[in-house]
Design an enzyme around this catalytic site. Structure first.
Site, PDB file in Angstrom:
ATOM      1  N   CYS B  11       0.931  -1.294   0.029  1.00 23.19           N
ATOM      2  CA  CYS B  11       0.063   0.021  -0.105  1.00 23.19           C
ATOM      3  C   CYS B  11       0.869   1.363   0.037  1.00 23.19           C
ATOM      4  CB  CYS B  11      -0.860  -0.042   1.200  1.00 23.19           C
ATOM      5  SG  CYS B  11      -1.926   1.532   1.374  1.00 23.19           S
ATOM      6  N   VAL B  51      -6.595   0.923   4.645  1.00 25.48           N
ATOM      7  CA  VAL B  51      -5.482   1.166   5.203  1.00 25.48           C
ATOM      8  C   VAL B  51      -4.720   2.579   4.846  1.00 25.48           C
ATOM      9  CG1 VAL B  51      -5.078  -1.158   5.900  1.00 25.48           C
ATOM     10  CG2 VAL B  51      -3.913  -0.343   3.908  1.00 25.48           C
ATOM     11  N   SER B  64      -4.489   8.421   5.574  1.00 26.55           N
ATOM     12  CA  SER B  64      -2.737   8.660   5.759  1.00 26.55           C
ATOM     13  C   SER B  64      -2.365  10.199   6.012  1.00 26.55           C
ATOM     14  CB  SER B  64      -2.035   8.330   4.302  1.00 26.55           C
ATOM     15  OG  SER B  64      -2.538   8.967   3.296  1.00 26.55           O
TER      16      SER B  64
END
Lengths: 232, 232
Positions: B11, B51, B64
């Site tokens: 990722c 994520v 993020s």
């Protein structure tokens, strides 16, 4: 140095910024542009060809959430929580609000009925998620307005406009807290001041231009012939 | 209280966070999950099923850029500029970086060659925009690394992997500063530490799973039979 916001009249992302400016009682000017035929000066300073822009003297800031963070840092009447972790979680839910806004946008352009229904289900799933974190009232953090509230209010307003022609979108049992929250947000004076007075008519005109499935719930006689589909 | 990052091995968004943690020399643990078969504990705490997550004791932060802002506010070795307006502009270009990342992602899943070409042109247009604002070197703000650098580095790394099988993506004349910038970012020790050692192989495996047009530039014998298309 007076702030200037570059706007498209029916833009929910501009509204996020204007709500914060209104909440903090900051003076600003708004310059409206036509995103279907954007002026050269706008294209030269907006890398994503999107509004809002915030113009501060010679400087330009783009992206509504970034602009709100700047206003928050520069001016009094704080809207973020003091706690760093709560502030971060507020920002996480602001990002989540972008998914809600994009979903609400897609509801206006999807032409296929079945895709429209799937998108409604996605929106309902988002509400399920929000329902879980709404532990305070009347607003996201409790009694005072936050940047989270400013982020969601314009999307709730548009969902409200859609409901007025389509019928119920929230689930009265599963989304009880979300419904209470959005009702409080829709009543806010800063929300009213964040739009032009004829926002509802403008929004329906926009739906007609976008010609998605939802536009079939508008009265054809009011809006005239359908032209080529356009986002703006 | 040691920070924990929930990650999917290939990722790029997780990497943005790990680069910042590495730059600030903060200790952390990483827990890898399989996004194709996410565990229940993950689904319960990740509203967008994405994520990274940052777990801080009992608290969860998602997205993020939000996580990076939290790390920036809580820890020393500041990566944002001091000036509020420059900080805001850094954040604007971080948001722009999300468009670059999404474009890079779409390059991996688009199956139609003509759509792939159009996406490459979009990416090239983004580079044109970035070229205009890259007035400092070696990094976005000059000599010290910023959250902007941490945001773009993982996307540049993936574009580099794509170039190795597809051929040149940057325009050597128009993107001179972008090329210099990305070369400097790709050389960074924190970038290397932000991934698993076999990231390139993992990425190509992911391209194979996604079965976009770009996967036809991979050697079929190495990757075995094509299964059903999947994002993860």
């Amino acid at each position: 140095m007076k702030l200037k916001v570059v706007s498209f009249k029916a833009c929910p992302f501009v509204q996020r910024v204007l709500i914060v400016l209104e909440c903090k009682r900051i003076k600003y000017d708004v310059e409206y542009i036509d995103l279907a035929a954007p002026p050269d000066w706008f294209l030269a300073i907006s890398p994503l060809k999107k509004v809002p822009l915030l113009i501060v003297g010679e400087d330009v800031i783009f992206e509504s959430n970034v602009i709100n963070e700047y206003i928050e840092e520069r001016y009094d009447n704080k809207m973020h929580p003091d706690s760093l972790i709560k502030k971060a979680q507020n920002r996480s839910w602001i990002e989540f609000g972008s998914s809600v806004s994009m979903c609400t946008f897609r509801l206006t352009i999807l032409q296929d009925k079945s895709k429209f229904i799937v998108e409604l289900e996605e929106l309902s799933n988002y509400f399920n998620q929000i329902e879980k974190v709404l532990v305070n009232e009347p607003f996201f953090n409790g009694s005072s307005l936050s940047l989270v509230d400013a982020t969601y209010a314009p999307a709730f307003q548009r969902i409200d406009f859609i409901e007025q022609i389509y019928g119920s979108i929230y689930d009265k049992k599963r989304h009880r807290k979300v419904i209470n929250w959005k009702n409080r947000l829709l009543d806010l004076e800063p929300l009213r001041k964040s739009t032009v007075p004829n926002i509802k008519e403008l929004y329906y005109q926009l739906l007609w231009t976008r010609q998605g499935h939802i536009s079939h719930f508008l009265d054809e006689e009011t809006f005239g012939n359908r032209g080529p589909q356009s986002v703006y």
